[in-house]
Scaffold this active site. Structure first.
Site, PDB file in Angstrom:
ATOM      1  N   GLU A   1      11.639  -1.615   2.789  1.00  0.00           N
ATOM      2  CA  GLU A   1      10.491  -1.017   3.476  1.00  0.00           C
ATOM      3  C   GLU A   1       9.355  -2.028   3.639  1.00  0.00           C
ATOM      4  OE1 GLU A   1       9.330   2.846   2.055  1.00  0.00           O
ATOM      5  OE2 GLU A   1       7.510   2.875   3.280  1.00  0.00           O
TER       6      GLU A   1
ATOM      7  N   ASP B   1      11.253  11.685  -0.665  1.00  0.00           N
ATOM      8  CA  ASP B   1      10.094  12.252  -1.375  1.00  0.00           C
ATOM      9  C   ASP B   1       8.849  12.189  -0.498  1.00  0.00           C
ATOM     10  OD1 ASP B   1       9.737   9.537  -1.526  1.00  0.00           O
ATOM     11  OD2 ASP B   1       9.434   9.468  -3.699  1.00  0.00           O
ATOM     12  N   SER B   2       8.996  11.628   0.729  1.00  0.00           N
ATOM     13  CA  SER B   2       7.923  11.727   1.724  1.00  0.00           C
ATOM     14  C   SER B   2       7.668  13.189   2.077  1.00  0.00           C
ATOM     15  CB  SER B   2       8.273  10.923   2.978  1.00  0.00           C
ATOM     16  OG  SER B   2       9.565  11.254   3.439  1.00  0.00           O
TER      17      SER B   2
HETATM   18  O1  KIV Z   1      10.772   9.149   1.290  1.00  0.00           O
HETATM   19  C1  KIV Z   1      11.053   8.568   2.359  1.00  0.00           C
HETATM   20  O2  KIV Z   1      10.889   9.100   3.464  1.00  0.00           O
HETATM   21  C2  KIV Z   1      11.596   7.216   2.279  1.00  0.00           C
HETATM   22  C3  KIV Z   1      11.789   6.474   3.561  1.00  0.00           C
HETATM   23  C4  KIV Z   1      10.497   6.008   4.082  1.00  0.00           C
HETATM   24  C5  KIV Z   1      12.765   5.374   3.423  1.00  0.00           C
HETATM   25  O3  KIV Z   1      11.852   6.739   1.221  1.00  0.00           O
END
Ligand code: KIV
Length: 271
Positions: free
Chosen positions: A189, A51-52
């Site tokens: 994280e 979701d990044s």
């Molecule tokens: O959404 C994302 O990119 C993540 C990673 C940072 C593990 O959850």
């Protein structure tokens, strides 16, 4: 020869075997067809449709605004590119917390409409009912503890989590609970390396770290950070392998100059 021809598809069982053999697992984010194709051919074990994408692709300040349909759009683009990697999709904020029926419905929509292989969701025992329900439908679940960006307004900052004993104890007990529920792996994280080491040693499922040090079973980074496409994000844990922001900017500037001067297209670049 391409990795795809030599190696069979990565499954949760392959990842489990990698942990047992002490082989480190590589995981990167992917949100689109072209990037996913490169990462799959490079042999990355897990592609995370994170979701990044909310930050990296859409320019939002947090991961909260991205919708289920937008996640499915990104995931199905990735699925069309991939031959070998395991594809894990983040359940977006609001699609699973506090309502296990909704969590299962969101998961089924992702699995049916994107063709991905597993989902990831943030949190420990607070979301156990949702995880249990998703697992009961036969969908593999990856947990996510430590800094959980969907809770940013609760934390207030993106600083290192679980430095204090109480939070560290809760994290370890959440990790054990996720394993007991049946999660196939956990992302940790931005927590102290010592704590991540302890979690990885106590769990039999793979523990994948981001900013969690070297003593875990694998590593994940946001691809756009690793490639230097994002510019201002410089946390200590990040290793940049390229500076693509500058290289791509220079290429665009050169293109502009060539168009303006009449150098592009030349005689060979026309019909
Ligand atoms: O959404 C994302 O990119 C993540 C990673 C940072 C593990 O959850």
């Amino acid at each position: 020869m391409s990795v795809n021809k030599e190696v069979k598809r990565i499954t949760t069982h392959v990842l489990q075997a990698m942990k047992s053999k002490g082989e480190k697992i590589s995981m990167l984010t992917a949100y689109d067809f072209s990037m996913a194709r490169i990462l799959d051919e490079a042999g990355i074990d897990i592609l995370l449709v994170g979701d990044s994408a909310s930050n990296v692709m859409a320019g939002h300040e947090t991961t909260l605004p991205i919708t289920l349909d937008q996640m499915i759009y990104h995931a199905s683009s990735v699925v069309r590119a991939v031959k070998r990697s395991l594809i894990v999709v983040d359940l977006p904020f609001g699609s699973y917390q506090g309502n296990s029926t909704k969590a299962l419905a969101s998961t089924i929509k992702i699995m049916k409409e994107s063709g991905a292989h597993a989902i990831k969701c943030e949190g420990g025992v607070e979301i156990e009912e949702s995880i249990r329900r998703i697992l009961s439908a036969g969908v593999p679940v990856m947990g996510h503890l430590g800094l959980t960006p969907q809770s940013i307004y609760k934390f207030g900052t993106y600083t290192v989590r679980a430095k204090e004993e109480e939070e560290a104890k809760k994290l370890l007990s959440d990790a054990k609970a996720l394993e007991k529920l049946g999660c196939f792996a956990i992302v940790l994280e931005k927590i102290p390396a010592k704590l991540a080491k302890e979690v990885a040693a106590q769990l039999t499922i793979p523990v994948i770290g981001i900013g969690a040090g070297m003593h875990v079973d694998g590593q994940v980074l946001v691809t756009h950070d690793l490639m230097g496409i994002t510019k201002d994000f410089q946390p200590r844990f990040l290793r940049r392998y390229l500076e693509l922001f500058e290289s791509m900017k220079e290429a665009a500037q050169q293109y502009k100059a060539d168009v303006r001067s009449g150098d592009f297209p030349n005689e060979k670049e026309q019909y």
